[in-house]
Write an enzyme that holds these catalytic residues in place. Structure first.
Site, PDB file in Angstrom:
ATOM      1  N   LYS A 196       0.875  -1.179   0.000  1.00  0.00           N
ATOM      2  CA  LYS A 196       0.000   0.000   0.000  1.00  0.00           C
ATOM      3  C   LYS A 196       0.908   1.223   0.000  1.00  0.00           C
ATOM      4  O   LYS A 196       1.476   1.601   1.020  1.00  0.00           O
ATOM      5  CB  LYS A 196      -0.867  -0.020   1.263  1.00  0.00           C
ATOM      6  CG  LYS A 196      -2.237   0.604   1.122  1.00  0.00           C
ATOM      7  CD  LYS A 196      -2.255   2.077   0.810  1.00  0.00           C
ATOM      8  CE  LYS A 196      -2.012   2.964   2.002  1.00  0.00           C
ATOM      9  NZ  LYS A 196      -1.817   4.385   1.600  1.00  0.00           N
ATOM     10  N   GLU A 272       8.682   1.154  11.793  1.00  0.00           N
ATOM     11  CA  GLU A 272       9.753   2.160  11.737  1.00  0.00           C
ATOM     12  C   GLU A 272       9.074   3.504  11.731  1.00  0.00           C
ATOM     13  O   GLU A 272       8.385   3.860  10.773  1.00  0.00           O
ATOM     14  CB  GLU A 272      10.566   1.980  10.470  1.00  0.00           C
ATOM     15  CG  GLU A 272      11.280   0.662  10.502  1.00  0.00           C
ATOM     16  CD  GLU A 272      12.494   0.702   9.636  1.00  0.00           C
ATOM     17  OE1 GLU A 272      13.232   1.682   9.701  1.00  0.00           O
ATOM     18  OE2 GLU A 272      12.668  -0.268   8.886  1.00  0.00           O
ATOM     19  N   CYS A 307      13.024  10.614   8.105  1.00  0.00           N
ATOM     20  CA  CYS A 307      12.757  10.196   9.486  1.00  0.00           C
ATOM     21  C   CYS A 307      13.994  10.375  10.356  1.00  0.00           C
ATOM     22  O   CYS A 307      13.866  10.648  11.543  1.00  0.00           O
ATOM     23  CB  CYS A 307      12.261   8.774   9.518  1.00  0.00           C
ATOM     24  SG  CYS A 307      13.317   7.689   8.592  1.00  0.00           S
ATOM     25  N   GLU A 406       8.388  15.924  16.342  1.00  0.00           N
ATOM     26  CA  GLU A 406       8.900  15.807  14.985  1.00  0.00           C
ATOM     27  C   GLU A 406       8.135  16.752  14.055  1.00  0.00           C
ATOM     28  O   GLU A 406       6.914  16.746  14.023  1.00  0.00           O
ATOM     29  CB  GLU A 406       8.722  14.366  14.502  1.00  0.00           C
ATOM     30  CG  GLU A 406       9.279  14.150  13.122  1.00  0.00           C
ATOM     31  CD  GLU A 406       9.063  12.723  12.636  1.00  0.00           C
ATOM     32  OE1 GLU A 406       7.955  12.201  12.781  1.00  0.00           O
ATOM     33  OE2 GLU A 406      10.030  12.149  12.104  1.00  0.00           O
TER      34      GLU A 406
HETATM   35  P1  NAD Z   1       1.625   8.234   7.902  1.00  0.00           P
HETATM   36  O1  NAD Z   1       1.805   7.347   9.072  1.00  0.00           O
HETATM   37  O2  NAD Z   1       0.512   9.176   7.898  1.00  0.00           O
HETATM   38  O3  NAD Z   1       1.445   7.355   6.575  1.00  0.00           O
HETATM   39  C1  NAD Z   1       2.303   6.271   6.280  1.00  0.00           C
HETATM   40  C2  NAD Z   1       1.507   5.249   5.519  1.00  0.00           C
HETATM   41  O4  NAD Z   1       0.494   4.751   6.373  1.00  0.00           O
HETATM   42  C3  NAD Z   1       0.800   5.787   4.271  1.00  0.00           C
HETATM   43  O5  NAD Z   1       0.844   4.816   3.253  1.00  0.00           O
HETATM   44  C4  NAD Z   1      -0.621   5.964   4.754  1.00  0.00           C
HETATM   45  O6  NAD Z   1      -1.581   5.877   3.736  1.00  0.00           O
HETATM   46  C5  NAD Z   1      -0.765   4.796   5.713  1.00  0.00           C
HETATM   47  N1  NAD Z   1      -1.822   4.965   6.702  1.00  0.00           N
HETATM   48  C6  NAD Z   1      -2.329   6.129   7.198  1.00  0.00           C
HETATM   49  N2  NAD Z   1      -3.334   5.842   8.064  1.00  0.00           N
HETATM   50  C7  NAD Z   1      -3.456   4.498   8.115  1.00  0.00           C
HETATM   51  C8  NAD Z   1      -4.304   3.606   8.835  1.00  0.00           C
HETATM   52  N3  NAD Z   1      -5.244   4.042   9.668  1.00  0.00           N
HETATM   53  N4  NAD Z   1      -4.136   2.276   8.669  1.00  0.00           N
HETATM   54  C9  NAD Z   1      -3.182   1.810   7.835  1.00  0.00           C
HETATM   55  N5  NAD Z   1      -2.379   2.594   7.106  1.00  0.00           N
HETATM   56  C10 NAD Z   1      -2.496   3.925   7.249  1.00  0.00           C
HETATM   57  O7  NAD Z   1       3.018   8.905   7.709  1.00  0.00           O
HETATM   58  P2  NAD Z   1       3.494   9.827   6.506  1.00  0.00           P
HETATM   59  O8  NAD Z   1       2.859  11.140   6.687  1.00  0.00           O
HETATM   60  O9  NAD Z   1       3.274   9.141   5.206  1.00  0.00           O
HETATM   61  O10 NAD Z   1       5.062   9.855   6.758  1.00  0.00           O
HETATM   62  C11 NAD Z   1       5.620  10.670   7.702  1.00  0.00           C
HETATM   63  C12 NAD Z   1       5.984   9.913   8.961  1.00  0.00           C
HETATM   64  O11 NAD Z   1       6.691   8.721   8.666  1.00  0.00           O
HETATM   65  C13 NAD Z   1       6.891  10.706   9.847  1.00  0.00           C
HETATM   66  O12 NAD Z   1       6.474  10.636  11.169  1.00  0.00           O
HETATM   67  C14 NAD Z   1       8.244  10.058   9.675  1.00  0.00           C
HETATM   68  O13 NAD Z   1       9.144  10.219  10.681  1.00  0.00           O
HETATM   69  C15 NAD Z   1       7.881   8.655   9.445  1.00  0.00           C
HETATM   70  N6  NAD Z   1       8.911   7.979   8.685  1.00  0.00           N
HETATM   71  C16 NAD Z   1       9.707   7.068   9.334  1.00  0.00           C
HETATM   72  C17 NAD Z   1      10.724   6.416   8.662  1.00  0.00           C
HETATM   73  C18 NAD Z   1      11.575   5.372   9.351  1.00  0.00           C
HETATM   74  O14 NAD Z   1      12.244   4.598   8.688  1.00  0.00           O
HETATM   75  N7  NAD Z   1      11.624   5.292  10.657  1.00  0.00           N
HETATM   76  C19 NAD Z   1      10.941   6.676   7.298  1.00  0.00           C
HETATM   77  C20 NAD Z   1      10.119   7.617   6.663  1.00  0.00           C
HETATM   78  C21 NAD Z   1       9.103   8.249   7.374  1.00  0.00           C
END
Ligand code: NAD
Length: 504
Positions: A196, A272, A307, A406
């Site tokens: 996804k 992560e 991240c 963050e």
């Molecule tokens: P997000 O958690 O909003 O979305 C990530 C993914 O989760 C997307 O594909 C989204 O559609 C999906 N998602 C959202 N709600 C969901 C639900 N209820 N059930 C299942 N899936 C769902 O995060 P984002 O805005 O896409 O990314 C930013 C965040 O990700 C930041 O907090 C960042 O630090 C973190 N991040 C972490 C890493 C790492 O390796 N640790 C890497 C990149 C980003």
């Protein structure tokens, strides 16, 4: 693959190729393009100028059911895991080659979808996704089991078996790269995958999945269901026939995924999550210019949407003012501009929402005592795009919101310390523990720092100085999953212990 999917090397060519393929508004299930079951799509906007790019299939539970059923069928009939390791290796290597042939198309697609500079997508993102795929292709025929010490009338051995159907949910900041951190090791282990992608960046994964099939990956082994997190993502997380969710994204969604596992089939969850990573600069650092460049690019790369972004800069009091001026000078001279201009170093943020989040945080940080030294506002607003200038704030105290939460944007907060103990106390004083950096010329101090810092990744006299060969992930509320390296490969496998008794 259709003729329309020939590599395109201009923006117009890429858009035309995507339209001809008709992929963006479809899911990729069972090796075929399928409209969402409901027929719904959602609008995909360009962060470069705010314009509509295209419409993406809004998959929901019905599409996820179809994708999981396809993945399960592929797993059960062993069309992939049943192949000899060298055959699977050949397919994944061929897939990497095809991505290389299409690298310019993929780089343009990601630039268009995310607003990151084309120099980054060309120079890093796509190459990293290819390299990750090659690494796991090469690793998969080097997986050995174990033989246990037994009495002589018994052979006990341990094998690594694929888990089954892996649900991968990824963010938008490195769309194909993050996807391949999960898809490549999961496939290498013999699993089936349902990916996804994030709402804002579905195109490169859709494009890549069809290349995988062209490379010889059997239909159904890797399915891509674009859609909203609360619909497609949630359906995957709650699915009773998914064996594991592997996730990169925000903390709140990570918590929901653990709840979904508990409420459904107790599937494994690998998380992560975010960070508030510190770089600590001691006065005895040998090369303050290099430290300043890393302080700036450690947070401004990818518009701060990383991240591991080094969003807290901890500087020893005696050098603080001079050092901050060096970093500010770099920040002010970063070339912000159109992501498609090869000279641009710093592009647009992913969305209006993310831009507003960063601007709100800057305001709050100032209200709590922060002082803007560089940037601090929206720029290039007349383009309609979502640009925030590289921002540096001094006088941030450890309790300032900018020292704790963050931002996921280009905002660097400066904190000051007097001695080592205070530096580590501040560095460890958040709920996160993803990455940490130390700049010092004193090897004993460096070793003390490595031990003291609570983080999954620690870099001394460098930032982000690692690659696919080292595990990547955090501690505390930065999550507990690990991507990259052989550790990630074994994450997608179970141990089976077998004992065969026989007569001697
Ligand atoms: P997000 O958690 O909003 O979305 C990530 C993914 O989760 C997307 O594909 C989204 O559609 C999906 N998602 C959202 N709600 C969901 C639900 N209820 N059930 C299942 N899936 C769902 O995060 P984002 O805005 O896409 O990314 C930013 C965040 O990700 C930041 O907090 C960042 O630090 C973190 N991040 C972490 C890493 C790492 O390796 N640790 C890497 C990149 C980003």
């Amino acid at each position: 693959m259709s003729a329309a999917a020939k590599p395109a090397d201009t923006l117009a060519g890429v858009i035309e190729a995507m339209q001809a393929l008709n992929t963006p508004d479809k899911a990729f299930i069972d090796g075929q393009w399928r409209a969402s079951h409901s027929g719904r799509t959602f609008d995909n906007y360009s962060s470069r100028d705010g314009g509509l790019i295209n419409r993406i299939a809004a998959c929901d539970a019905a599409d996820v059911d179809a994708a999981v059923a396809s993945a399960r069928a592929a797993f059960e009939d062993r069309r992939w895991r049943g192949l000899a390791p060298k055959q699977r290796k050949t397919v994944l290597r061929r897939f990497a080659e095809l991505m290389e042939d299409h690298a310019e198309t993929l780089a343009l697609l990601e630039c268009l979808d995310t607003g990151k500079p084309i120099s980054n997508t060309r120079g890093f993102d796509i190459g990293a996704a290819i390299n990750t795929t090659r690494y796991y292709a090469e690793a998969l025929d080097k997986i050995y089991g174990e033989v246990a010490p037994t009495p002589e009338d018994r052979l006990s051995y341990v094998v690594h078996e694929p888990l089954g159907v892996i649900g991968a949910i990824v963010p938008w900041n490195f769309p194909l790269h993050m996807a391949m951190w999960k898809v490549a090791p999961a496939l290498a282990m013999g699993n089936s995958v349902v990916l996804k992608p994030a709402e804002n960046s579905s195109m490169s994964a859709l494009y890549a999945a069809q290349l995988a099939v062209e490379a010889g990956l059997p239909a159904g082994v890797w399915n891509v269901v674009p859609g909203l997190g609360a619909e497609a993502g949630d359906a995957l997380a709650h699915h009773m026939d998914v064996d594991m969710i592997t996730f990169t994204g925000s903390g709140p969604v990570g918590r929901q995924l653990m709840r979904a596992s508990a409420d459904s089939n107790l599937k494994r969850v690998s998380l992560e999550l975010g960070g508030k990573s510190p770089q600590i600069v001691f006065a005895d650092c040998d090369d303050l210019d290099q430290a300043a460049a890393n302080a700036a690019w450690g947070v401004f790369y990818n518009q701060g949407q990383v991240c591991t972004a080094a969003s807290r800069l901890l500087v020893e009091a005696s050098i603080k003012d001079a050092f901050v001026e060096k970093v500010a000078d770099i920040a002010r001279n970063i070339k912000v501009g159109d992501p498609f201009d090869p000279a641009t170093q710093f592009g647009a943020m992913i969305s209006q929402r993310q831009m507003n989040t960063a601007l709100d945080y800057i305001e709050k940080g100032i209200a709590e005592g922060g002082r803007v030294v560089a940037g601090g506002r929206r720029v290039l607003g007349d383009t309609g795009g979502y640009y925030v200038g590289p921002t540096l704030l001094d006088d941030i105290t450890p309790d300032n919101v900018l020292a704790q939460e963050e931002v996921f944007g280009p905002v660097l907060s400066v904190l000051t310390f007097e001695d080592e103990a205070e530096a580590y106390r501040i560095a460890n004083g958040t709920v996160f523990g993803l990455a940490a950096g130390v700049w010092t010329g004193n090897v004993s101090r460096a070793m003390r720092a490595v031990k003291a810092l609570q983080a999954g990744l620690v870099w001394v006299n460098g930032w982000d100085a690692c690659d696919i060969t080292s595990p990547f992930g955090g501690v505390k509320q930065s999550g507990f999953g690990r991507d990259r390296s052989l550790h990630a490969l074994y994450k997608y496998a179970d141990l089976k212990a077998i004992s065969i008794s026989y007569k001697v």
